[in-house]
Design a protein around this motif. Structure first.
Motif, PDB file in Angstrom:
ATOM      1  N   ALA A  26      68.337  44.861  85.134  1.00 41.11           N
ATOM      2  CA  ALA A  26      69.231  43.947  85.858  1.00 41.11           C
ATOM      3  C   ALA A  26      70.693  44.316  85.598  1.00 41.11           C
ATOM      4  CB  ALA A  26      68.960  42.508  85.439  1.00 41.11           C
ATOM      5  N   ASN A  27      71.014  44.582  84.325  1.00 37.31           N
ATOM      6  CA  ASN A  27      72.397  44.942  83.965  1.00 37.31           C
ATOM      7  C   ASN A  27      72.810  46.273  84.580  1.00 37.31           C
ATOM      8  OD1 ASN A  27      72.772  42.615  82.469  1.00 37.31           O
ATOM      9  ND2 ASN A  27      72.142  43.564  80.551  1.00 37.31           N
ATOM     10  N   ILE A  28      71.938  47.257  84.520  1.00 39.46           N
ATOM     11  CA  ILE A  28      72.247  48.589  85.056  1.00 39.46           C
ATOM     12  C   ILE A  28      72.501  48.512  86.558  1.00 39.46           C
ATOM     13  CG2 ILE A  28      71.285  50.897  85.528  1.00 39.46           C
ATOM     14  CD1 ILE A  28      69.729  50.516  82.779  1.00 39.46           C
ATOM     15  N   LEU A  29      71.661  47.755  87.270  1.00 38.24           N
ATOM     16  CA  LEU A  29      71.759  47.701  88.733  1.00 38.24           C
ATOM     17  C   LEU A  29      72.644  46.566  89.244  1.00 38.24           C
ATOM     18  CD1 LEU A  29      68.022  48.437  89.632  1.00 38.24           C
ATOM     19  CD2 LEU A  29      69.931  50.057  89.533  1.00 38.24           C
ATOM     20  N   ASN A  30      73.201  45.790  88.313  1.00 40.15           N
ATOM     21  CA  ASN A  30      74.057  44.653  88.696  1.00 40.15           C
ATOM     22  C   ASN A  30      73.350  43.651  89.596  1.00 40.15           C
ATOM     23  OD1 ASN A  30      76.589  44.726  87.414  1.00 40.15           O
ATOM     24  ND2 ASN A  30      77.055  46.592  88.564  1.00 40.15           N
ATOM     25  N   ILE A  31      72.106  43.330  89.244  1.00 41.97           N
ATOM     26  CA  ILE A  31      71.351  42.309  89.975  1.00 41.97           C
ATOM     27  C   ILE A  31      70.751  41.358  88.939  1.00 41.97           C
ATOM     28  CG2 ILE A  31      70.853  43.722  92.023  1.00 41.97           C
ATOM     29  CD1 ILE A  31      68.139  44.411  90.846  1.00 41.97           C
ATOM     30  N   SER A  32      70.217  40.235  89.391  1.00 39.51           N
ATOM     31  CA  SER A  32      69.665  39.281  88.429  1.00 39.51           C
ATOM     32  C   SER A  32      68.295  39.730  87.942  1.00 39.51           C
ATOM     33  CB  SER A  32      69.560  37.892  89.057  1.00 39.51           C
ATOM     34  OG  SER A  32      68.481  37.869  89.972  1.00 39.51           O
ATOM     35  N   GLU A  33      67.900  39.204  86.786  1.00 37.04           N
ATOM     36  CA  GLU A  33      66.572  39.512  86.247  1.00 37.04           C
ATOM     37  C   GLU A  33      65.498  39.033  87.210  1.00 37.04           C
ATOM     38  OE1 GLU A  33      65.832  38.809  81.969  1.00 37.04           O
ATOM     39  OE2 GLU A  33      67.982  38.322  81.884  1.00 37.04           O
ATOM     40  N   LYS A  34      65.761  37.903  87.865  1.00 42.03           N
ATOM     41  CA  LYS A  34      64.781  37.376  88.824  1.00 42.03           C
ATOM     42  C   LYS A  34      64.573  38.358  89.976  1.00 42.03           C
ATOM     43  CE  LYS A  34      63.576  33.251  91.525  1.00 42.03           C
ATOM     44  NZ  LYS A  34      62.461  34.022  92.039  1.00 42.03           N
ATOM     45  N   THR A  35      65.652  38.952  90.443  1.00 43.91           N
ATOM     46  CA  THR A  35      65.560  39.935  91.529  1.00 43.91           C
ATOM     47  C   THR A  35      64.741  41.143  91.076  1.00 43.91           C
ATOM     48  OG1 THR A  35      67.679  39.189  92.382  1.00 43.91           O
ATOM     49  CG2 THR A  35      66.912  41.329  93.160  1.00 43.91           C
ATOM     50  N   VAL A  36      64.971  41.576  89.847  1.00 39.98           N
ATOM     51  CA  VAL A  36      64.194  42.703  89.298  1.00 39.98           C
ATOM     52  C   VAL A  36      62.711  42.337  89.305  1.00 39.98           C
ATOM     53  CG1 VAL A  36      63.725  44.124  87.247  1.00 39.98           C
ATOM     54  CG2 VAL A  36      66.093  43.555  87.861  1.00 39.98           C
ATOM     55  N   ARG A  37      62.392  41.143  88.788  1.00 39.55           N
ATOM     56  CA  ARG A  37      60.988  40.706  88.743  1.00 39.55           C
ATOM     57  C   ARG A  37      60.383  40.600  90.141  1.00 39.55           C
ATOM     58  NH1 ARG A  37      62.959  37.598  84.391  1.00 39.55           N
ATOM     59  NH2 ARG A  37      63.217  35.779  85.735  1.00 39.55           N
ATOM     60  N   ASN A  38      61.188  40.120  91.095  1.00 33.98           N
ATOM     61  CA  ASN A  38      60.699  40.026  92.482  1.00 33.98           C
ATOM     62  C   ASN A  38      60.342  41.402  93.030  1.00 33.98           C
ATOM     63  OD1 ASN A  38      60.985  37.271  92.548  1.00 33.98           O
ATOM     64  ND2 ASN A  38      62.949  37.301  93.631  1.00 33.98           N
ATOM     65  N   HIS A  39      61.223  42.380  92.807  1.00 30.13           N
ATOM     66  CA  HIS A  39      60.956  43.743  93.282  1.00 30.13           C
ATOM     67  C   HIS A  39      59.678  44.287  92.643  1.00 30.13           C
ATOM     68  CE1 HIS A  39      64.411  44.521  95.769  1.00 30.13           C
ATOM     69  NE2 HIS A  39      65.269  44.225  94.799  1.00 30.13           N
ATOM     70  N   ILE A  40      59.520  44.033  91.356  1.00 30.58           N
ATOM     71  CA  ILE A  40      58.332  44.524  90.651  1.00 30.58           C
ATOM     72  C   ILE A  40      57.078  43.860  91.207  1.00 30.58           C
ATOM     73  CG2 ILE A  40      57.133  44.609  88.420  1.00 30.58           C
ATOM     74  CD1 ILE A  40      60.015  44.860  87.148  1.00 30.58           C
ATOM     75  N   SER A  41      57.116  42.539  91.395  1.00 31.46           N
ATOM     76  CA  SER A  41      55.899  41.888  91.882  1.00 31.46           C
ATOM     77  C   SER A  41      55.610  42.252  93.337  1.00 31.46           C
ATOM     78  CB  SER A  41      55.920  40.380  91.640  1.00 31.46           C
ATOM     79  OG  SER A  41      56.888  39.773  92.417  1.00 31.46           O
ATOM     80  N   ASN A  42      56.644  42.447  94.153  1.00 35.18           N
ATOM     81  CA  ASN A  42      56.420  42.907  95.533  1.00 35.18           C
ATOM     82  C   ASN A  42      55.720  44.260  95.533  1.00 35.18           C
ATOM     83  OD1 ASN A  42      57.728  40.670  96.522  1.00 35.18           O
ATOM     84  ND2 ASN A  42      59.654  41.728  96.947  1.00 35.18           N
ATOM     85  N   THR A  43      56.177  45.139  94.660  1.00 34.00           N
ATOM     86  CA  THR A  43      55.588  46.481  94.570  1.00 34.00           C
ATOM     87  C   THR A  43      54.134  46.397  94.114  1.00 34.00           C
ATOM     88  OG1 THR A  43      57.761  47.393  94.042  1.00 34.00           O
ATOM     89  CG2 THR A  43      55.858  48.776  93.548  1.00 34.00           C
ATOM     90  N   MET A  44      53.865  45.550  93.116  1.00 32.11           N
ATOM     91  CA  MET A  44      52.492  45.402  92.630  1.00 32.11           C
ATOM     92  C   MET A  44      51.590  44.889  93.752  1.00 32.11           C
ATOM     93  SD  MET A  44      52.966  44.218  88.612  1.00 32.11           S
ATOM     94  CE  MET A  44      53.106  42.529  89.045  1.00 32.11           C
TER      95      MET A  44
END
Length: 67
Positions: A26-44
């Motif tokens: 989240a910090n590296i990409l300047n997005i929220s942790e929730k957004t990171v988790r959303n991307h991961i779960s969408n991919t799964m």
């Protein structure tokens, strides 16, 4: 051949293979942790797998990401 991943999802999974945490990604990409988790779960969901590790294995098999 159409990529399974969006460019953002690819960035996230590439960082996951580098052992980064959700918070670090989240910090590296300047997005929220929730957004990171959303991307991961969408991919799964797209891959039909349960768990990040399974997603990473599938993506490597599909040549979407590499170690």
């Amino acid at each position: 051949y159409k990529s399974v991943l969006t460019s953002r999802e690819k960035e996230i999974f590439t960082l996951l293979t580098q052992n980064k945490t959700t918070k670090e990604i989240a910090n590296i990409l300047n997005i929220s942790e929730k957004t990171v988790r959303n991307h991961i779960s969408n991919t799964m969901q797209k891959l039909g797998v349960k768990g990040r590790a399974s997603a990473v294995v599938e993506l490597i098999k599909l040549n979407e990401i590499s170690l």
